[in-house]
Design a protein around this motif. Structure first.
Motif, mmCIF file in Angstrom:
data_model
loop_
_atom_site.group_PDB
_atom_site.id
_atom_site.type_symbol
_atom_site.label_atom_id
_atom_site.label_comp_id
_atom_site.label_asym_id
_atom_site.label_seq_id
_atom_site.Cartn_x
_atom_site.Cartn_y
_atom_site.Cartn_z
ATOM 1 N N VAL A 1 -2.088 28.336 42.299
ATOM 2 C CA VAL A 1 -2.175 27.727 44.328
ATOM 3 C C VAL A 1 -2.314 26.353 43.809
ATOM 4 C CG1 VAL A 1 -3.730 27.651 45.780
ATOM 5 C CG2 VAL A 1 -3.770 30.030 44.935
ATOM 6 N N VAL A 2 -0.823 26.101 45.575
ATOM 7 C CA VAL A 2 -0.432 24.580 45.418
ATOM 8 C C VAL A 2 0.012 23.833 46.098
ATOM 9 C CG1 VAL A 2 0.642 24.168 43.068
ATOM 10 C CG2 VAL A 2 1.668 24.774 45.320
ATOM 11 N N PRO A 3 -0.390 22.965 46.821
ATOM 12 C CA PRO A 3 -0.927 22.205 48.668
ATOM 13 C C PRO A 3 0.223 22.430 49.089
ATOM 14 C CG PRO A 3 -1.302 20.545 46.765
ATOM 15 C CD PRO A 3 -1.084 21.499 45.645
ATOM 16 N N LEU A 4 0.376 22.508 50.180
ATOM 17 C CA LEU A 4 1.221 23.572 51.005
ATOM 18 C C LEU A 4 2.432 22.457 51.352
ATOM 19 C CD1 LEU A 4 2.357 24.996 53.560
ATOM 20 C CD2 LEU A 4 1.469 23.582 54.953
ATOM 21 N N GLU A 5 1.818 20.764 50.682
ATOM 22 C CA GLU A 5 2.961 19.767 50.811
ATOM 23 C C GLU A 5 3.401 19.512 50.132
ATOM 24 O OE1 GLU A 5 -1.084 18.131 50.328
ATOM 25 O OE2 GLU A 5 -0.078 19.674 51.747
ATOM 26 N N ASN A 6 2.913 19.915 48.594
ATOM 27 C CA ASN A 6 3.562 19.635 47.248
ATOM 28 C C ASN A 6 4.630 20.278 46.604
ATOM 29 O OD1 ASN A 6 1.506 18.503 46.695
ATOM 30 N ND2 ASN A 6 1.915 18.494 44.807
ATOM 31 N N CYS A 7 5.304 22.007 48.282
ATOM 32 C CA CYS A 7 6.133 22.399 47.698
ATOM 33 C C CYS A 7 7.591 22.018 48.965
ATOM 34 C CB CYS A 7 6.041 24.520 48.468
ATOM 35 S SG CYS A 7 4.800 24.779 47.748
ATOM 36 N N PHE A 8 9.047 22.057 48.259
ATOM 37 C CA PHE A 8 10.257 21.465 48.385
ATOM 38 C C PHE A 8 11.118 22.830 48.485
ATOM 39 C CE2 PHE A 8 7.548 17.600 47.249
ATOM 40 C CZ PHE A 8 8.181 17.121 48.399
ATOM 41 N N VAL A 9 11.854 23.204 49.146
ATOM 42 C CA VAL A 9 12.798 24.695 49.694
ATOM 43 C C VAL A 9 14.147 23.603 48.993
ATOM 44 C CG1 VAL A 9 13.698 25.506 50.941
ATOM 45 C CG2 VAL A 9 11.755 25.718 51.704
ATOM 46 N N THR B 1 -7.048 26.988 54.386
ATOM 47 C CA THR B 1 -5.402 25.947 55.186
ATOM 48 C C THR B 1 -5.220 25.307 54.260
ATOM 49 O OG1 THR B 1 -6.972 26.335 57.054
ATOM 50 C CG2 THR B 1 -5.580 24.351 57.143
ATOM 51 N N GLY B 2 -3.854 24.982 54.353
ATOM 52 C CA GLY B 2 -3.288 24.275 53.242
ATOM 53 C C GLY B 2 -2.547 24.307 52.215
ATOM 54 N N SER B 3 -2.927 25.519 51.958
ATOM 55 C CA SER B 3 -2.575 26.212 50.402
ATOM 56 C C SER B 3 -1.461 27.580 50.499
ATOM 57 C CB SER B 3 -4.214 26.785 49.798
ATOM 58 O OG SER B 3 -5.155 25.522 49.711
ATOM 59 N N VAL B 4 -0.673 27.090 49.209
ATOM 60 C CA VAL B 4 0.653 28.402 49.019
ATOM 61 C C VAL B 4 -0.082 28.841 47.739
ATOM 62 C CG1 VAL B 4 2.417 28.221 48.586
ATOM 63 C CG2 VAL B 4 1.713 26.578 50.410
ATOM 64 N N LEU B 5 0.387 30.254 47.563
ATOM 65 C CA LEU B 5 0.508 31.002 46.198
ATOM 66 C C LEU B 5 1.632 31.040 46.131
ATOM 67 C CD1 LEU B 5 -1.592 32.658 44.410
ATOM 68 C CD2 LEU B 5 -0.485 34.507 45.607
ATOM 69 N N VAL B 6 2.599 30.678 44.862
ATOM 70 C CA VAL B 6 3.420 30.685 43.979
ATOM 71 C C VAL B 6 3.256 31.624 42.747
ATOM 72 C CG1 VAL B 6 4.549 28.312 45.078
ATOM 73 C CG2 VAL B 6 3.245 28.406 43.015
ATOM 74 N N GLN B 7 4.513 31.793 42.544
ATOM 75 C CA GLN B 7 5.217 32.448 41.392
ATOM 76 C C GLN B 7 5.949 31.570 40.773
ATOM 77 O OE1 GLN B 7 7.386 35.995 41.760
ATOM 78 N NE2 GLN B 7 7.254 36.020 39.124
ATOM 79 N N PRO B 8 5.331 31.188 39.751
ATOM 80 C CA PRO B 8 5.806 30.004 38.839
ATOM 81 C C PRO B 8 7.354 30.478 38.258
ATOM 82 C CG PRO B 8 4.092 29.538 38.474
ATOM 83 C CD PRO B 8 3.928 30.787 38.949
ATOM 84 N N LEU B 9 8.103 30.424 37.986
ATOM 85 C CA LEU B 9 9.498 30.965 37.682
ATOM 86 C C LEU B 9 10.530 30.009 36.552
ATOM 87 C CD1 LEU B 9 11.953 31.265 40.962
ATOM 88 C CD2 LEU B 9 10.694 33.266 39.549
ATOM 89 N N PHE B 10 9.604 28.914 36.393
ATOM 90 C CA PHE B 10 10.550 28.033 34.765
ATOM 91 C C PHE B 10 9.711 26.397 35.175
ATOM 92 C CE2 PHE B 10 12.412 25.602 31.552
ATOM 93 C CZ PHE B 10 13.326 26.638 31.398
ATOM 94 N N SER B 11 8.853 26.114 34.234
ATOM 95 C CA SER B 11 8.192 25.113 33.909
ATOM 96 C C SER B 11 8.054 24.519 32.599
ATOM 97 C CB SER B 11 6.635 25.304 33.768
ATOM 98 O OG SER B 11 5.950 24.635 33.665
ATOM 99 N N ASN B 12 9.266 23.282 32.765
ATOM 100 C CA ASN B 12 9.101 21.838 31.578
ATOM 101 C C ASN B 12 7.838 22.581 30.367
ATOM 102 O OD1 ASN B 12 11.644 22.310 31.488
ATOM 103 N ND2 ASN B 12 11.706 21.090 33.424
ATOM 104 N N LEU B 13 8.173 22.277 29.185
ATOM 105 C CA LEU B 13 6.844 21.436 28.400
ATOM 106 C C LEU B 13 6.939 20.444 28.280
ATOM 107 C CD1 LEU B 13 7.618 24.509 25.324
ATOM 108 C CD2 LEU B 13 5.457 23.905 26.504
ATOM 109 N N ALA B 14 6.288 19.803 27.870
ATOM 110 C CA ALA B 14 6.761 18.014 28.503
ATOM 111 C C ALA B 14 6.343 17.926 27.012
ATOM 112 C CB ALA B 14 5.192 17.153 29.124
ATOM 113 N N SER B 15 6.212 16.559 27.013
ATOM 114 C CA SER B 15 5.593 16.432 25.128
ATOM 115 C C SER B 15 4.423 15.996 24.555
ATOM 116 C CB SER B 15 6.432 14.867 25.205
ATOM 117 O OG SER B 15 5.069 13.930 26.093
ATOM 118 N N TYR B 16 3.201 16.713 25.958
ATOM 119 C CA TYR B 16 2.332 16.762 25.235
ATOM 120 C C TYR B 16 1.953 17.632 25.214
ATOM 121 C CZ TYR B 16 0.963 18.640 29.876
ATOM 122 O OH TYR B 16 1.639 19.733 31.007
ATOM 123 N N ALA B 17 2.815 18.901 24.734
ATOM 124 C CA ALA B 17 2.187 20.164 24.826
ATOM 125 C C ALA B 17 2.011 20.142 23.230
ATOM 126 C CB ALA B 17 3.668 21.120 24.574
#
Length: 289
Positions: free
Chosen positions: A135-143, A31-47
């Motif tokens: 897997v991410v929290p439901l409330e962290n997904c914004f359409v 409950t409260g978990s969403v399975l997503v397929q990342p399409l694009f994730s940026n490289l931050a400076s910490y990379a």
């Protein structure tokens, strides 16, 4: 149907490589978990730290890096009432405990400094977005509405997925600008203004309706800011010289108006190996009303 997915794993603090491994797909979703397929994730400076074995932020190893992404929803939990498989969403990296709003951490980046967020980041939301699935929290997904990605000649806005991924840089400063009341009728100095996060601050301030004075030593990069929306109407740039008096005068002149100066200065200086106050900081303060 596959029961695993591939992810980049950072094994330990002294590791200098990311390892591609198979991880199990959780099923069924809690409950409260969403399975997503990342399409694009940026490289931050910490990379860079992932490659040189100097990752110093508090986090539990091993972990999957990647602190936010644009993703396609693959599966939703039984308590989802709006999100559905196939939706394109922005996945926010800031995870907040559901029973303690002060317990916060950044997925795939930083697990906080107190027991609450450290427990969540290690035992529940342990992996970031550099993976085929997460897997991410439901409330962290914004359409993100489909019109964002439709071609302009079809009535859409013509954005690409990678454009929306820039939200990870824009939203950091956006919150501070909103909290400070930046908007129509306000003038804000942003310095430096040509990095990923500082450039995002310029875009956010323009979108909020403010007049923006962007400052940097790099004239070439300053020129690229004029491609941002509303820049031709409300953006002024100042190439900093390193001389406080000269720069303060140039910033004050760029604010225009009645000559009283800007309402706000947002400092986006990256960490410095010195305790000396940067000259741009003093110059910008002197250009405030």
């Amino acid at each position: 149907m596959s029961t695993t997915y591939k992810a980049l794993i950072h094994e330990s603090t002294d590791s200098t490589t990311l390892t591609l491994k198979d991880l199990p797909i959780p099923s069924p979703l809690s409950t409260g978990s969403v399975l997503v397929q990342p399409l694009f994730s940026n490289l931050a400076s910490y990379a860079r730290c992932l490659e040189d074995g100097k990752y110093m932020r508090p986090i539990s190893f091993p972990f999957v890096p990647g602190h936010s992404c644009v993703a396609r929803i693959e599966a939703v939990p039984p308590d989802a009432t709006k999100l559905k498989p196939g939706d394109i969403v922005w996945v926010d990296s800031l995870i907040v405990s559901r029973d303690d709003p002060d317990a916060q951490f950044l997925i795939g980046f930083w697990n906080g400094t107190t027991p609450g967020p450290q427990k969540l980041s290690k035992e529940v939301w342990s992996n970031g977005c550099f993976a085929e699935k997460v897997v991410v929290p439901l409330e962290n997904c914004f359409v993100l509405p489909p019109s964002l990605f439709q071609a302009k000649n079809e009535g859409g806005l013509g954005y690409e997925v990678k454009d929306m991924a820039a939200l990870s840089f824009i939203l950091v400063c956006f919150a501070g600008l909103v909290e400070a009341g930046v908007g129509v009728g306000k003038t804000v100095i942003i310095a430096p203004a040509t990095g990923k996060f500082s450039g995002g601050a310029v875009l956010a301030a323009l979108a909020l309706g403010a007049k923006v004075v962007a400052a940097s030593r790099n004239a070439e990069k300053l020129a690229t800011l004029y491609s941002l929306p509303y820049a031709t109407e409300r953006l002024s740039t100042v190439q900093m010289t390193g001389d406080t008096d000269t720069d303060a005068a140039a910033l004050l002149k760029a604010t225009g108006g009645d000559g009283r100066g800007a309402h706000l200065f947002m400092d986006v200086t990256p960490p410095l190996p010195t305790t000396t106050t940067p000259t741009h900081f003093t110059a910008a303060l002197r250009a405030l009303r």
